[in-house]
Design an enzyme around this catalytic site. Sequence first.
Site: not given
Length: 404
Positions: A141, A191, A217, A278, A302, A305, A335
């Site tokens: 976002a 979303y 998601t 996702k 995520h 997060r 990562g």
Amino acid sequence: MERTRRDFLSATAAAVTLSSALPAKLANAGAAPKPAPEQAAQQAQPFEAAAAAYGAPREIRAVEFINLRDLETAAQKVLPAGGFGYISSAAGDEWTKRENEAAFKRVTIAPRYLSGYKDADRSTTVLGSKLKMPLMVSAMAAHALAHETAEIGSAQGTNAAGALYCAGSLSTKTLEEIAQVCPGPKWFQIYLPADRGKAAEILGRAKAAGYTAIVFTIDTVVASNRETDRRNRFVSPFPSGNFPGQGGGYGREPIKRDLDWADVEFIQKTTGLPVLLKGVMTQELAVAAVEHGCAGVQVSNHGGRQLDDVSASFTALPRIAEALHGRGAIAIDGGVRRGQDVFKALALGANVVAIGRPVLYGLALGGWMGVQAVFQHLDAELEITMRLAGARTIAEVSRRYLNV
């Protein structure tokens, strides 16, 4: 950029904090009062006014760096403190964020020399999207927090590199504006709005604009414990590009919080496009996804997060790939900082590898040229890895090239 401008949000967002979206016990732990509806509405400033007050970088230039980890330190120097904290931080103790990177180093490469190959073809096709490299932007976002050009810049850079762009439904630019500057491969992440009419409307807009798959998601049924944002008293000042009149603050979006398989079916029937889930971290959910007609999954926590103390995405990948056994496309994020990471993810079953924070850091440092440089750097490292490991094409990359 003046320090006062960089710290803008830390000084002005005290009345509206992310903790308002947290469970009550967390929200009451030293947090500011929950904002009134009219305060939240005031936060959704016109984009231009928000951009001027926030003070994101504006420069578009070539970016030089040695590796992707250098970008974070450099980006911190040019970004407002609140915005950098939002981008760089994660949930809770941030263990999962760190583990996402660390997990790649626990798997080593088994090179196969004397292959007779003198080049490495990194091109691939994923759900009909032809890519120069097996890389994509992970949906994120509010790219305006990184650069004034926002998603326009990230989309242009991704398109120039020949990677796959995934536009987020909570972008600061509209999905149509993004599509106009990204004629290449693009997917749309959603979303899901709680209002079925609004949900159908934005899904229809995405299909009409030329997005060829929907990334749904599923791991945001509750706002997470993002302590850095609470300490910074940070909330994005930018309005939502796709939902006029709606602010962009995390945790306050009017999205559906009680997701189930009926929502997956709704997206499939509304768009007729391939749907990927996702947030898949278990083989059971991955199998259920394809059994419910999904075209694939994105193995993702995520970026650490949402729920801390879950495994690294890379750790979950091989179990999910084995369970699906080729029955759906697999994307992975979390990562990825090296071409070797990309190679390992492909070898354990991923079809495309998604990049998150480094894209925003590159955007902050050079606009679209910085984003292009991030993808080109990863692609160059992937080419080196493939040639040294002895793999000529993406299709050849498999577990036989790893010590597993």
